[in-house]
Design an enzyme around this catalytic site. Structure first.
Site, PDB file in Angstrom:
ATOM      1  N   PRO A 246       0.822  -1.214   0.000  1.00  0.00           N
ATOM      2  CA  PRO A 246       0.000   0.000   0.000  1.00  0.00           C
ATOM      3  C   PRO A 246       0.860   1.270   0.000  1.00  0.00           C
ATOM      4  O   PRO A 246       1.936   1.269   0.592  1.00  0.00           O
ATOM      5  CB  PRO A 246      -0.776  -0.091   1.324  1.00  0.00           C
ATOM      6  CG  PRO A 246      -0.609  -1.475   1.802  1.00  0.00           C
ATOM      7  CD  PRO A 246       0.618  -2.028   1.197  1.00  0.00           C
TER       8      PRO A 246
ATOM      9  N   LYS B 245       0.496   3.205  -6.806  1.00  0.00           N
ATOM     10  CA  LYS B 245      -0.170   2.468  -7.891  1.00  0.00           C
ATOM     11  C   LYS B 245      -1.275   3.325  -8.523  1.00  0.00           C
ATOM     12  O   LYS B 245      -1.349   3.437  -9.750  1.00  0.00           O
ATOM     13  CB  LYS B 245      -0.756   1.157  -7.363  1.00  0.00           C
ATOM     14  CG  LYS B 245       0.314   0.217  -6.834  1.00  0.00           C
ATOM     15  CD  LYS B 245      -0.258  -1.091  -6.392  1.00  0.00           C
ATOM     16  CE  LYS B 245      -1.058  -1.010  -5.118  1.00  0.00           C
ATOM     17  NZ  LYS B 245      -0.282  -0.604  -3.934  1.00  0.00           N
TER      18      LYS B 245
ATOM     19  N   GLU C 297      18.607   1.187  25.670  1.00  0.00           N
ATOM     20  CA  GLU C 297      18.867   1.732  24.330  1.00  0.00           C
ATOM     21  C   GLU C 297      20.354   1.699  23.994  1.00  0.00           C
ATOM     22  O   GLU C 297      20.737   1.374  22.876  1.00  0.00           O
ATOM     23  CB  GLU C 297      18.320   3.165  24.211  1.00  0.00           C
ATOM     24  CG  GLU C 297      16.814   3.273  24.341  1.00  0.00           C
ATOM     25  CD  GLU C 297      16.054   2.360  23.392  1.00  0.00           C
ATOM     26  OE1 GLU C 297      16.548   2.079  22.278  1.00  0.00           O
ATOM     27  OE2 GLU C 297      14.974   1.888  23.782  1.00  0.00           O
TER      28      GLU C 297
HETATM   29  P1  ADP Z   1      -1.432   3.019  -3.722  1.00  0.00           P
HETATM   30  O1  ADP Z   1      -2.475   3.116  -4.761  1.00  0.00           O
HETATM   31  O2  ADP Z   1      -0.228   2.252  -4.164  1.00  0.00           O
HETATM   32  O3  ADP Z   1      -1.904   2.534  -2.383  1.00  0.00           O
HETATM   33  P2  ADP Z   1      -1.318   5.856  -4.059  1.00  0.00           P
HETATM   34  O4  ADP Z   1      -0.996   5.916  -5.491  1.00  0.00           O
HETATM   35  O5  ADP Z   1      -2.724   6.126  -3.695  1.00  0.00           O
HETATM   36  O6  ADP Z   1      -0.869   4.467  -3.432  1.00  0.00           O
HETATM   37  O7  ADP Z   1      -0.341   6.841  -3.281  1.00  0.00           O
HETATM   38  C1  ADP Z   1      -0.722   7.543  -2.139  1.00  0.00           C
HETATM   39  C2  ADP Z   1       0.033   8.832  -2.038  1.00  0.00           C
HETATM   40  O8  ADP Z   1       1.402   8.578  -1.778  1.00  0.00           O
HETATM   41  C3  ADP Z   1       0.024   9.633  -3.291  1.00  0.00           C
HETATM   42  O9  ADP Z   1      -1.053  10.507  -3.309  1.00  0.00           O
HETATM   43  C4  ADP Z   1       1.355  10.378  -3.268  1.00  0.00           C
HETATM   44  O10 ADP Z   1       1.230  11.575  -2.569  1.00  0.00           O
HETATM   45  C5  ADP Z   1       2.248   9.471  -2.472  1.00  0.00           C
HETATM   46  N1  ADP Z   1       3.151   8.674  -3.324  1.00  0.00           N
HETATM   47  C6  ADP Z   1       3.221   7.326  -3.355  1.00  0.00           C
HETATM   48  N2  ADP Z   1       4.162   6.912  -4.204  1.00  0.00           N
HETATM   49  C7  ADP Z   1       4.701   8.001  -4.754  1.00  0.00           C
HETATM   50  C8  ADP Z   1       5.729   8.214  -5.722  1.00  0.00           C
HETATM   51  N3  ADP Z   1       6.381   7.202  -6.292  1.00  0.00           N
HETATM   52  N4  ADP Z   1       6.045   9.486  -6.050  1.00  0.00           N
HETATM   53  C9  ADP Z   1       5.388  10.508  -5.464  1.00  0.00           C
HETATM   54  N5  ADP Z   1       4.417  10.374  -4.553  1.00  0.00           N
HETATM   55  C10 ADP Z   1       4.069   9.141  -4.183  1.00  0.00           C
END
Ligand code: ADP
Length: 604
Positions: free
Chosen positions: A208, A212, A428
């Site tokens: 997650p 994606k 620690e």
């Molecule tokens: P997934 O669908 O894989 O769960 P998302 O595409 O919804 O994840 O990503 C959630 C958020 O994380 C995005 O809105 C973005 O802000 C950030 N994010 C995740 N991966 C990237 C990436 N490779 N580059 C820039 N932002 C990212």
């Protein structure tokens, strides 16, 4: 991209609301209004009004033992009936018309019809209409009753401000893979000429928050085509057949708008293996069947590309993954060091940051963080800067926000006793000292004993120097030794143990078990897989696949392994007893100690 179409509520909602209002009106408002119109008076008033000839009509109601009457202005009155033999005579003398019927009251029959029969008729009518439509649909027609089978997909149309590949940092392989799709959508002729057809479906798999959804949007943004987005769970409805109808509707819309991209998020919600268990989910299976049929139904070159995302690829039905359906799989993994740095930079563009921020260092500190977590870290840093009244986020804001994301906020009012603070310091430093003295362990970045909201009373932050793709047996053993270092220090110094090591115990056991069951790092078991990982991207649950006897042996070996490392850690600490005391006192006093300070004292 602009979202242009929001799904409409199905018509049945409105029918329902109208029906409800009608019922409420009949049941509550009507009797209330009727009640309001009638004034209750005593019998004496009735007599005096009769004598003054102020009464117009009278109705004697035997069943309720009341008298209803109207005055000359038409107002209605009610009074309880009293035994009065002369009543009829008196009314007659006064010339008042009196009868046994109701005055201006709705007849009970009519009110019964209005309040009960009519709503029922409407209700039955709707039911009949709906079932007719459903039957029509089951017969293969594509009409939609009250919009219940509509896809509800969010539709984004072409827009120049859409997400582009440049907004998605890292994930170079995934981007490269998807660039071909973009090229095809731009220039399908090139592919048709040679007879190549595009994959119909592309599955984005990964943990997650790795981007994606962003990648799917970026494909649509780059190709400048409409983008339909829907989550797998939105297909699953209460009625069997509704989900299937939604799938049909989605594909019909997509074909109309081709070339376009259809994105199904969390496809595992509908694409789970059909295992034929008793009490299986008929609705889900029908939806999946429909999806399979639709994907077979359209040609490779219609210009509809389906992207789907999941973090549980192993649970998907094999029929969904065969060539011709989701035949391409694009892994979207957690970002590596360079990827993390790029993602931080992409998100830092949105906030004001100081010039001297070292993104590489932040990226090294945030090892294992996903894109979403990194975005969160940058945002937390900006919030922290605002809270402290700064104009831009600084290095320390970013460093602190990593700790916030990993361990939670600092607990302001957690008061540790001196003894507890001392134990936490030793604990620690125990970790850190064992880590530092083993050549292969990553150097310590920071040690702190400020309690955090996550419940941690202190922690040692380690930093990976570079990317690690492989881990040797020795490195893993050292890691276990480091986990046990905290408890070992407590034992050596205080001669007793505390609950503080619960998380260390868990981690050490997990690692030791994986070494034996999955990585073949025990000579006795050789290269036999004793455990399989069922949930690679979501926490990595495992299930054992060996006999009970072997399980006992595994447990034995795990214990031996951890014990050996625990002893090793204790030996290291005993060898460095003076440094252990010196460092622990330093940490006790300062509460936070950086990696450099630590190394200086250790080597001093
Ligand atoms: P997934 O669908 O894989 O769960 P998302 O595409 O919804 O994840 O990503 C959630 C958020 O994380 C995005 O809105 C973005 O802000 C950030 N994010 C995740 N991966 C990237 C990436 N490779 N580059 C820039 N932002 C990212």
């Amino acid at each position: 991209m602009n979202e242009v179409k929001r799904p409409k509520k199905p018509l049945i909602y409105y029918y329902g609301i109208v029906l409800l209002c009608l019922l409420l009106f009949n049941l509550i408002a009507m009797p209330w209004l009727a009640q309001r119109r009638i004034q209750e008076v005593d019998y004496g008033t009735f007599i005096s009004m009769t004598e003054e000839k102020d009464v117009d009509q009278v109705e004697i109601q035997d069943d309720t033992n009341t008298i209803l009457f109207t005055d000359k202005d038409g107002a209605i009155y009610k009074t309880a009936r009293v035994e009065d033999a002369d009543l009829t005579q008196r009314l007659y003398n006064a010339g008042i018309s009196f009868h046994g019927q109701e005055i201006q009251q709705t007849s009970p029959l009519l009110s019964f019809l209005l309040s009960w029969v009519l709503p029922m008729v409407i209700f039955i009518g709707i039911g009949q209409y709906m079932s007719k439509k459903l039957m029509e649909r089951a017969g293969g027609k594509n009409s939609l009753a009250f919009g219940m089978g509509k896809s509800n997909a969010k539709v984004y149309v072409k827009s120049s401000e859409g997400i582009k590949f440049s907004d998605v940092a890292g994930e170079e392989e995934a981007k490269e893979n998807l660039t071909e799709i973009v090229d095809y959508l731009h220039n399908p002729e090139k592919y048709k000429e040679i007879g190549a057809s595009m994959p119909k479906g592309i599955l984005l798999v990964g943990p997650p928050g790795t981007g994606k959804t962003m990648l799917a949007k970026a494909v649509a943004g780059e190709a400048n085509v409409p983008f339909f987005s829907m989550s797998g769970s939105e297909f699953v409805e209460m009625f069997v057949g509704m989900g299937a109808s939604k799938v049909r509707d989605l594909f019909r819309q997509a074909k109309e708008k081709a070339p376009c991209i259809v994105f199904i998020d969390e496809i595992d919600a509908i694409g789970k293996k059909r295992d034929g268990q008793i009490g299986g989910n008929d609705e889900r299976e029908q939806t999946l069947n429909q999806l399979l049929t639709e994907m077979d139904g359209f040609e490779g070159n219609t210009g509809v590309i389906i992207l789907a995302a999941t973090n549980r690829p192993e649970s998907l039905d094999p029929a969904l993954l065969r060539p011709g359906r989701f035949d391409r799989r694009v892994p979207v993994e957690l970002p590596d060091l360079k990827g993390r740095e790029d993602i931080l930079k992409v998100h830092a563009r949105k906030i004001k940051v100081a010039d001297d921020v070292d993104f590489n260092k932040i990226a090294r500190m945030a090892s294992g963080a996903s894109g979403a977590e990194l975005a969160n870290i940058v945002n937390e840093a900006a919030l922290r800067a605002v809270r402290d009244g700064r104009k831009c986020a600084t290095q320390s804001d970013l460093e602190e926000s990593i700790e916030v994301v990993i361990a939670g906020y600092q607990k302001k009012n957690a008061i540790l006793t001196d003894k507890e603070k001392m134990i936490v310091s030793y604990h620690e430093i125990g970790h850190a000292l064992v880590a530092a003295r083993q050549t292969n362990s990553a150097p310590v970045q920071k040690i702190t004993i400020v309690p955090r909201t996550s419940g941690a009373l202190g922690y040692t932050m380690q930093v990976d120097e570079g990317n690690h793709y492989l881990m040797s047996k020795e490195e893993m053993e050292n890691k276990i030794a480091t986990y046990t270092g905290g408890r070992a220090a407590e034992e050596i110094v205080f001669g007793s143990v505390t609950t503080g090591a619960s998380n260390d115990i868990e981690q050490a056991t997990k690692l030791a078990r994986a070494m034996i069951t999955r990585y073949g790092m025990n000579k006795d078991f050789d290269m036999v897989a004793l455990e399989t990982q069922t949930n690679q991207y979501l926490g990595g649950d495992t299930s054992l696949m060996c006999s009970a006897e072997t399980q006992r042996e595994i447990d034995q070996k795990v214990m031996e392994l951890v014990k050996k490392q625990h002893e090793k850690a204790a030996a290291i600490l005993l060898d460095n007893r003076e440094k252990l005391d010196e460092l622990s006192y330093y940490l006790y006093e300062h509460e936070t100690i950086t990696g450099e300070e630590f190394m200086k004292i250790l080597n001093g």
